[in-house]
Design a protein around this motif. Structure first.
Motif, PDB file in Angstrom:
ATOM      1  N   ASN A 121       0.842  -1.195   0.000  1.00 54.32           N
ATOM      2  CA  ASN A 121       0.000   0.000   0.000  1.00 54.32           C
ATOM      3  C   ASN A 121       0.876   1.244   0.000  1.00 54.32           C
ATOM      4  O   ASN A 121       1.781   1.376   0.821  1.00 54.32           O
ATOM      5  CB  ASN A 121      -0.920   0.023   1.233  1.00 54.32           C
ATOM      6  N   GLY A 122       0.602   2.154  -0.937  1.00 52.13           N
ATOM      7  CA  GLY A 122       1.319   3.421  -1.011  1.00 52.13           C
ATOM      8  C   GLY A 122       2.675   3.372  -1.676  1.00 52.13           C
ATOM      9  O   GLY A 122       3.315   4.406  -1.848  1.00 52.13           O
ATOM     10  N   THR A 123       3.138   2.186  -2.059  1.00 54.22           N
ATOM     11  CA  THR A 123       4.454   2.077  -2.688  1.00 54.22           C
ATOM     12  C   THR A 123       4.347   2.297  -4.189  1.00 54.22           C
ATOM     13  O   THR A 123       3.264   2.413  -4.753  1.00 54.22           O
ATOM     14  CB  THR A 123       5.096   0.704  -2.410  1.00 54.22           C
ATOM     15  N   ARG A 124       5.515   2.347  -4.837  1.00 50.75           N
ATOM     16  CA  ARG A 124       5.578   2.540  -6.287  1.00 50.75           C
ATOM     17  C   ARG A 124       6.398   1.410  -6.912  1.00 50.75           C
ATOM     18  O   ARG A 124       7.516   1.135  -6.481  1.00 50.75           O
ATOM     19  CB  ARG A 124       6.230   3.874  -6.621  1.00 50.75           C
ATOM     20  N   ILE A 125       5.798   0.761  -7.915  1.00 54.68           N
ATOM     21  CA  ILE A 125       6.473  -0.274  -8.699  1.00 54.68           C
ATOM     22  C   ILE A 125       6.095  -0.036 -10.160  1.00 54.68           C
ATOM     23  O   ILE A 125       4.962   0.329 -10.451  1.00 54.68           O
ATOM     24  CB  ILE A 125       6.059  -1.693  -8.242  1.00 54.68           C
ATOM     25  N   ASP A 126       7.019  -0.275 -11.061  1.00 55.08           N
ATOM     26  CA  ASP A 126       6.761   0.006 -12.469  1.00 55.08           C
ATOM     27  C   ASP A 126       5.828  -0.985 -13.152  1.00 55.08           C
ATOM     28  O   ASP A 126       5.039  -0.597 -14.003  1.00 55.08           O
ATOM     29  CB  ASP A 126       8.077   0.062 -13.261  1.00 55.08           C
ATOM     30  N   THR A 127       5.937  -2.276 -12.803  1.00 54.69           N
ATOM     31  CA  THR A 127       5.169  -3.266 -13.561  1.00 54.69           C
ATOM     32  C   THR A 127       4.487  -4.279 -12.653  1.00 54.69           C
ATOM     33  O   THR A 127       4.966  -4.584 -11.553  1.00 54.69           O
ATOM     34  CB  THR A 127       6.071  -4.049 -14.539  1.00 54.69           C
ATOM     35  N   GLN A 128       3.398  -4.828 -13.163  1.00 55.60           N
ATOM     36  CA  GLN A 128       2.729  -5.919 -12.454  1.00 55.60           C
ATOM     37  C   GLN A 128       3.631  -7.145 -12.386  1.00 55.60           C
ATOM     38  O   GLN A 128       3.583  -7.908 -11.416  1.00 55.60           O
ATOM     39  CB  GLN A 128       1.407  -6.274 -13.145  1.00 55.60           C
ATOM     40  N   GLU A 129       4.447  -7.335 -13.410  1.00 53.85           N
ATOM     41  CA  GLU A 129       5.361  -8.473 -13.419  1.00 53.85           C
ATOM     42  C   GLU A 129       6.304  -8.435 -12.214  1.00 53.85           C
ATOM     43  O   GLU A 129       6.556  -9.449 -11.568  1.00 53.85           O
ATOM     44  CB  GLU A 129       6.174  -8.499 -14.728  1.00 53.85           C
ATOM     45  N   ASP A 155     -13.807  -0.215 -20.426  1.00 54.52           N
ATOM     46  CA  ASP A 155     -14.544  -1.280 -21.102  1.00 54.52           C
ATOM     47  C   ASP A 155     -13.981  -2.677 -20.813  1.00 54.52           C
ATOM     48  O   ASP A 155     -14.305  -3.642 -21.508  1.00 54.52           O
ATOM     49  CB  ASP A 155     -14.590  -1.022 -22.608  1.00 54.52           C
ATOM     50  N   ALA A 156     -13.135  -2.785 -19.784  1.00 50.47           N
ATOM     51  CA  ALA A 156     -12.581  -4.085 -19.385  1.00 50.47           C
ATOM     52  C   ALA A 156     -12.712  -4.235 -17.879  1.00 50.47           C
ATOM     53  O   ALA A 156     -12.572  -3.271 -17.135  1.00 50.47           O
ATOM     54  CB  ALA A 156     -11.111  -4.190 -19.782  1.00 50.47           C
ATOM     55  N   LYS A 157     -12.987  -5.438 -17.442  1.00 47.61           N
ATOM     56  CA  LYS A 157     -13.117  -5.707 -16.011  1.00 47.61           C
ATOM     57  C   LYS A 157     -11.787  -5.473 -15.281  1.00 47.61           C
ATOM     58  O   LYS A 157     -11.764  -4.952 -14.177  1.00 47.61           O
ATOM     59  CB  LYS A 157     -13.609  -7.131 -15.793  1.00 47.61           C
ATOM     60  N   ALA A 158     -10.676  -5.857 -15.922  1.00 53.69           N
ATOM     61  CA  ALA A 158      -9.364  -5.684 -15.311  1.00 53.69           C
ATOM     62  C   ALA A 158      -8.272  -6.068 -16.302  1.00 53.69           C
ATOM     63  O   ALA A 158      -8.540  -6.733 -17.309  1.00 53.69           O
ATOM     64  CB  ALA A 158      -9.235  -6.541 -14.060  1.00 53.69           C
ATOM     65  N   VAL A 159      -7.040  -5.657 -15.998  1.00 58.33           N
ATOM     66  CA  VAL A 159      -5.850  -6.076 -16.714  1.00 58.33           C
ATOM     67  C   VAL A 159      -4.924  -6.699 -15.688  1.00 58.33           C
ATOM     68  O   VAL A 159      -4.687  -6.101 -14.626  1.00 58.33           O
ATOM     69  CB  VAL A 159      -5.145  -4.890 -17.403  1.00 58.33           C
ATOM     70  N   GLY A 160      -4.423  -7.918 -15.960  1.00 55.88           N
ATOM     71  CA  GLY A 160      -3.643  -8.589 -14.935  1.00 55.88           C
ATOM     72  C   GLY A 160      -2.506  -9.418 -15.449  1.00 55.88           C
ATOM     73  O   GLY A 160      -2.329  -9.609 -16.650  1.00 55.88           O
ATOM     74  N   VAL A 161      -1.724  -9.916 -14.482  1.00 59.24           N
ATOM     75  CA  VAL A 161      -0.563 -10.758 -14.748  1.00 59.24           C
ATOM     76  C   VAL A 161      -0.599 -11.932 -13.775  1.00 59.24           C
ATOM     77  O   VAL A 161      -0.942 -11.754 -12.604  1.00 59.24           O
ATOM     78  CB  VAL A 161       0.735  -9.947 -14.541  1.00 59.24           C
ATOM     79  N   VAL A 162      -0.242 -13.118 -14.252  1.00 57.32           N
ATOM     80  CA  VAL A 162      -0.175 -14.320 -13.415  1.00 57.32           C
ATOM     81  C   VAL A 162       1.236 -14.884 -13.480  1.00 57.32           C
ATOM     82  O   VAL A 162       1.813 -14.979 -14.558  1.00 57.32           O
ATOM     83  CB  VAL A 162      -1.179 -15.405 -13.901  1.00 57.32           C
ATOM     84  N   LEU A 163       1.758 -15.259 -12.322  1.00 56.48           N
ATOM     85  CA  LEU A 163       3.045 -15.955 -12.244  1.00 56.48           C
ATOM     86  C   LEU A 163       2.809 -17.275 -11.522  1.00 56.48           C
ATOM     87  O   LEU A 163       2.316 -17.291 -10.394  1.00 56.48           O
ATOM     88  CB  LEU A 163       4.083 -15.122 -11.494  1.00 56.48           C
ATOM     89  N   ARG A 164       3.143 -18.381 -12.186  1.00 56.60           N
ATOM     90  CA  ARG A 164       2.976 -19.714 -11.615  1.00 56.60           C
ATOM     91  C   ARG A 164       4.330 -20.381 -11.491  1.00 56.60           C
ATOM     92  O   ARG A 164       5.205 -20.174 -12.304  1.00 56.60           O
ATOM     93  CB  ARG A 164       2.115 -20.590 -12.519  1.00 56.60           C
ATOM     94  N   GLY A 165       4.442 -21.219 -10.487  1.00 53.30           N
ATOM     95  CA  GLY A 165       5.676 -21.991 -10.375  1.00 53.30           C
ATOM     96  C   GLY A 165       5.975 -22.376  -8.965  1.00 53.30           C
ATOM     97  O   GLY A 165       5.369 -21.986  -8.017  1.00 53.30           O
TER      98      GLY A 165
END
Length: 111
Positions: A62-70, A101-111
């Motif tokens: 919360n309140g932090t800054r990150i460039d990418t969802q990845e 017009d989209a519910k969300a944009v996301g990224v998934v990481l599995r492993g």
């Protein structure tokens, strides 16, 4: 040995996430979910996976800054895998307010 799957669904945080100027100018809602496969649990013997540390780790963004969802999901994924008993994890993030017009944009990481 049996596996147990723990799910944390759409924990909402507010942070600066993105590379565009409008994303850097104001914080936005981000939804974090996790599916964590754990081994070595035996609830009858008092052995269980404590998911509180996962929620606390996510809330700390919360309140932090990150460039990418990845990068965000990678940091969370690394933390989850550091916890005892974790055999597998899938972490995903969603930004629900990016496109009207989209519910969300996301990224998934599995492993």
């Amino acid at each position: 040995m049996a596996e147990m799957i723990i799910r944390l669904e759409e924990l909402e945080i507010t942070m600066y996430l993105g590379i565009h100027d409008f994303e850097r100018a104001r914080p936005q809602r981000v939804l974090i979910s996790a599916e964590i496969t754990v081994t070595g649990t035996d609830w009858a013997a008092g052995k269980f996976f404590d998911y509180d540390p996962v929620a606390e780790f996510v809330r700390a963004f919360n309140g932090t800054r990150i460039d990418t969802q990845e990068e965000l999901v990678s940091r969370i994924h690394t933390f989850v895998h550091s916890l005892e008993g974790v055999a597998h994890a899938a972490i995903w993030s969603k930004k629900p307010d990016v496109y009207p017009d989209a519910k969300a944009v996301g990224v998934v990481l599995r492993g």
